[in-house]
Design a protein around this motif. Structure first.
Motif, PDB file in Angstrom:
ATOM      1  N   TRP A 232       0.927  -1.367   0.101  1.00 14.54           N
ATOM      2  CA  TRP A 232      -0.119  -0.001  -0.045  1.00 14.54           C
ATOM      3  C   TRP A 232       0.810   1.263   0.047  1.00 14.54           C
ATOM      4  O   TRP A 232       0.578   2.206  -0.815  1.00 14.54           O
ATOM      5  N   ALA A 233       2.095   1.159   0.682  1.00 17.38           N
ATOM      6  CA  ALA A 233       2.853   2.235   1.020  1.00 17.38           C
ATOM      7  C   ALA A 233       3.733   2.402  -0.178  1.00 17.38           C
ATOM      8  O   ALA A 233       4.439   3.230  -0.601  1.00 17.38           O
ATOM      9  N   LYS A 234       4.463   1.040  -0.506  1.00 15.82           N
ATOM     10  CA  LYS A 234       5.562   1.018  -1.267  1.00 15.82           C
ATOM     11  C   LYS A 234       5.460   0.367  -2.704  1.00 15.82           C
ATOM     12  O   LYS A 234       6.322   0.343  -3.416  1.00 15.82           O
ATOM     13  N   GLY A 235       4.424  -0.106  -2.913  1.00 17.20           N
ATOM     14  CA  GLY A 235       3.988  -0.535  -4.246  1.00 17.20           C
ATOM     15  C   GLY A 235       4.791  -2.055  -4.560  1.00 17.20           C
ATOM     16  O   GLY A 235       4.783  -2.720  -3.529  1.00 17.20           O
ATOM     17  N   GLY A 236       5.285  -2.127  -5.562  1.00 19.74           N
ATOM     18  CA  GLY A 236       5.926  -3.526  -5.897  1.00 19.74           C
ATOM     19  C   GLY A 236       7.274  -3.792  -4.907  1.00 19.74           C
ATOM     20  O   GLY A 236       7.428  -4.813  -4.572  1.00 19.74           O
ATOM     21  N   ALA A 237       7.881  -2.671  -4.575  1.00 18.85           N
ATOM     22  CA  ALA A 237       9.181  -2.739  -3.801  1.00 18.85           C
ATOM     23  C   ALA A 237       8.748  -3.235  -2.467  1.00 18.85           C
ATOM     24  O   ALA A 237       9.584  -4.040  -1.764  1.00 18.85           O
ATOM     25  N   GLY A 238       7.635  -3.075  -1.992  1.00 25.99           N
ATOM     26  CA  GLY A 238       7.059  -3.676  -0.725  1.00 25.99           C
ATOM     27  C   GLY A 238       6.802  -5.161  -0.389  1.00 25.99           C
ATOM     28  O   GLY A 238       6.444  -5.756   0.685  1.00 25.99           O
ATOM     29  N   ALA A 239       6.994  -6.043  -1.802  1.00 30.22           N
ATOM     30  CA  ALA A 239       6.591  -7.438  -1.879  1.00 30.22           C
ATOM     31  C   ALA A 239       7.703  -8.131  -2.455  1.00 30.22           C
ATOM     32  O   ALA A 239       7.373  -9.332  -3.099  1.00 30.22           O
ATOM     33  N   VAL A 240       9.060  -7.505  -2.621  1.00 29.00           N
ATOM     34  CA  VAL A 240       9.996  -8.140  -3.208  1.00 29.00           C
ATOM     35  C   VAL A 240      10.357  -9.578  -2.577  1.00 29.00           C
ATOM     36  O   VAL A 240      10.493 -10.727  -3.374  1.00 29.00           O
ATOM     37  N   ASP A 241      10.380  -9.616  -1.020  1.00 28.51           N
ATOM     38  CA  ASP A 241      10.724 -10.790  -0.519  1.00 28.51           C
ATOM     39  C   ASP A 241       9.671 -11.690  -0.809  1.00 28.51           C
ATOM     40  O   ASP A 241       9.769 -13.063  -1.027  1.00 28.51           O
ATOM     41  N   LEU A 242       8.456 -11.450  -0.847  1.00 26.62           N
ATOM     42  CA  LEU A 242       7.162 -12.355  -1.121  1.00 26.62           C
ATOM     43  C   LEU A 242       7.491 -13.094  -2.690  1.00 26.62           C
ATOM     44  O   LEU A 242       7.263 -14.027  -2.732  1.00 26.62           O
ATOM     45  N   ALA A 243       7.803 -12.105  -3.596  1.00 30.25           N
ATOM     46  CA  ALA A 243       7.728 -12.436  -4.815  1.00 30.25           C
ATOM     47  C   ALA A 243       8.955 -13.571  -5.188  1.00 30.25           C
ATOM     48  O   ALA A 243       8.956 -14.545  -5.744  1.00 30.25           O
ATOM     49  N   ASN A 244      10.125 -13.329  -4.461  1.00 31.47           N
ATOM     50  CA  ASN A 244      11.424 -14.052  -4.543  1.00 31.47           C
ATOM     51  C   ASN A 244      10.817 -15.456  -3.914  1.00 31.47           C
ATOM     52  O   ASN A 244      11.375 -16.459  -4.544  1.00 31.47           O
ATOM     53  N   GLU A 245       9.964 -15.620  -2.728  1.00 31.60           N
ATOM     54  CA  GLU A 245       9.751 -16.646  -2.218  1.00 31.60           C
ATOM     55  C   GLU A 245       8.858 -17.431  -3.075  1.00 31.60           C
ATOM     56  O   GLU A 245       9.022 -18.800  -3.320  1.00 31.60           O
TER      57      GLU A 245
END
Length: 552
Positions: A406-419
């Protein structure tokens, strides 16, 4: 902090042709609706075997908010941050929630699909087309009765209601045909919301125009005086209804704030229908990108289960990973905290409410695919609460990963994407919840005991009679789509957390022969919602320059 609509209005959008070209969609495969929206015409080629599908679902929704759509959109953008090709598949918003209490369905903050205003307000006209096609059938049914009733339809046994894409409780039960012989035959009728229409389900489950036509022909409209079923095919209007939906069948392509392609198409609610976007949208994304992220409506007990047991079977591909979205706030509410006190740290309530998440984790693990929990961050979450929740998730032998889209856009879910890149490479075999040849009641019991945590199913006398009739007609091998409140595992919306040893009460069944499933109506769930005491419409406006405010 800017509002969602302000962020959207200040976005720098790319021409939809450029968004499409990056995932291999040619200009001649687009039907543009201005510069930023298009319908897509893709061939029926197979989905590449190495392309991955990720299902995003969640805990039971609460007044605290879970942000499942926002997380889905931000996660799609996160794949771009790690240099992976990704597309999103989402449902279209219904005008009922937009004007009511829930708001739109385009995400929030810096994780939105755009143009937000267009998508939330009529978009490319799919919902108006569905509404008109549905009500055209209603008009044709009553016209047939007016002009001799050759099919011997019993007006008391017409099962096809009318629809409207706005919450209007006054229309749940109506009497039509008043005014004398020239105004039709008086009978009791009613309205559902458009998203509950079987035509919506059919649109979202059809593989192509031919399949759409075939499914429409099988729609049950009612029974004769001697209790024989009557279908659209019997009425002779299959072609007319199909041509009204020829454009609505095509998936819509838009983009996120970070220009990730998003196929937004179809919109059945998961509490009264099957709750997933169209299989054509999901397949278009799967053909176009290495990773496709799709979202199922409401909690994993509703949209998640229905995606896995109904929708994915029609796509011909099951998810490679399942993401369950949870928030500290929602779990504290499940643990008994008043919604006005959720900003205060409360570890005891969090631990108690986490049982709701725990059941969803174990439920999704039953399907044999990897499960990851996305902890959607809110500003009020404390570090201690987040660590307690992560520890709880790990006790269920899955990973809990913090996301702040919500605050950071895609940058806020990079760890989740890598997993998810890692988990999608697992070769786990999908395990359906029930066998398609099981009896209706056995399927229903499987859902109630294995997903809801209940102990048994209780049928009303009407439902029991219907079930006996369906078995005689050979309808008992269809999948089950349970219509249930979204807030609880039970059919009582007030029972939060993870209750057990309860009974699910089925008041009636509805055969959706075109959609190829049986709906089980439980508890007090309504197929035509009402507006709240302060609907969102009261706060909306537009100025002389066309600038909209109050839409969210």
């Amino acid at each position: 902090m800017k509002t969602d609509i302000e962020i959207s209005q200040n976005a720098n959008l790319e021409n939809i042709k450029d968004v499409a070209s990056r995932i291999g969609i040619k200009e001649n495969e687009l039907e543009q609706y201005g510069n930023y929206k298009a319908k897509v015409n893709l061939d029926e080629s197979d989905i590449p075997k190495n392309h991955k599908l990720i299902l995003v679902t969640s805990i039971n929704p609460t007044a605290a908010g879970e942000g499942k759509t926002t997380l889905t959109i931000g996660l799609g953008d996160a794949f771009k941050h790690i240099n992976q090709s990704c597309a999103i598949a989402l449902r279209e918003p219904s005008l009922g929630p937009v004007m009511g209490i829930k708001g739109g369905a385009t995400g929030g903050g810096y994780a939105q699909v755009v143009p937000m205003e267009d998508i939330n307000l009529f978009f490319t006209g799919d919902f108006p087309a569905l509404t008109e096609a549905h009500n055209t059938l209603s008009a044709l049914i009553d016209n047939h009765i007016q002009h001799g009733n050759e099919l011997n339809l019993d007006p008391r046994q017409i099962t096809w209601k009318r629809v409207l894409d706005i919450n209007d409780r006054e229309l749940r039960q109506v009497v039509i045909g008043l005014g004398g012989r020239t105004s039709g035959t008086p009978r009791q009728d009613g309205f559902d919301i458009t998203v509950a229409s079987e035509l919506m389900a059919i649109l979202c489950l059809s593989k192509n125009l031919s399949d759409l036509k075939h499914r429409i022909s099988k729609i049950l409209i009612g029974y004769t005086y001697d209790k024989q079923p009557v279908t659209v095919e019997d009425l002779g209007v299959t072609g007319a209804l199909t041509l009204l939906l020829k454009d609505a069948l095509k998936p819509n392509l838009v983009q996120t704030l970070e220009h990730t392609p998003a196929f937004v198409h179809g919109g059945p609610f998961a509490n009264i229908a099957h709750g997933c976007n169209s299989i054509l949208a999901t397949k278009a994304a799967l053909k176009s990108a290495d990773y496709t992220i799709t979202e199922a409506g409401f909690g994993a007990d509703l949209g998640g289960e229905k995606f896995l047991d109904i929708t994915s079977q029609n796509i011909g591909k099951t998810p490679d990973s399942i993401v369950i979205v949870a928030t500290v706030r929602a779990l504290k509410l499940n643990g008994g905290v008043n919604k006005n006190e959720l900003d205060t740290e409360n570890i005891d309530a969090l631990k108690q409410g986490a049982a709701n998440l725990g059941r969803h984790i174990e439920n999704m693990k039953q399907y044999g695919k990897p499960v990851v929990v996305a902890i959607n961050k809110f500003v009020s979450d404390t570090d201690t609460e987040i660590e307690v929740l992560k520890s709880y998730v790990e006790s269920h032998h899955v990973k809990g990963i913090l996301a702040d889209v919500w605050a950071k856009g895609g940058a806020g879910a990079v760890d989740l994407a890598n997993e998810l890149v890692n988990t999608c490479n697992n070769e786990d075999k999908f395990k359906p919840l029930y066998d398609k040849n099981d009896d209706i009641l056995d399927k229903l019991n499987s859902i109630v005991t294995k997903i809801y945590g209940g102990s048994k199913v209780e049928l009303s006398s009407k439902a029991a009679r219907q079930l006996k009739n369906y078995r005689k007609r050979g309808w008992n091998q269809l999948p089950i789509c349970v219509a249930k409140n979204q807030y609880s595992f039970t059919d009582d919306a007030k029972k939060l957390g993870a209750p057990d040893n309860f009974t699910i009460h089925v008041r009636e069944f509805q055969p959706k022969l075109g959609a190829s499933f049986i709906v089980a109506l439980t508890g007090k769930v309504l197929t035509m919602p009402g507006l709240p005491s302060h609907p969102a419409a009261l706060d909306m406006d537009i100025d002389n320059n066309g600038k909209i405010t109050g839409l969210f």
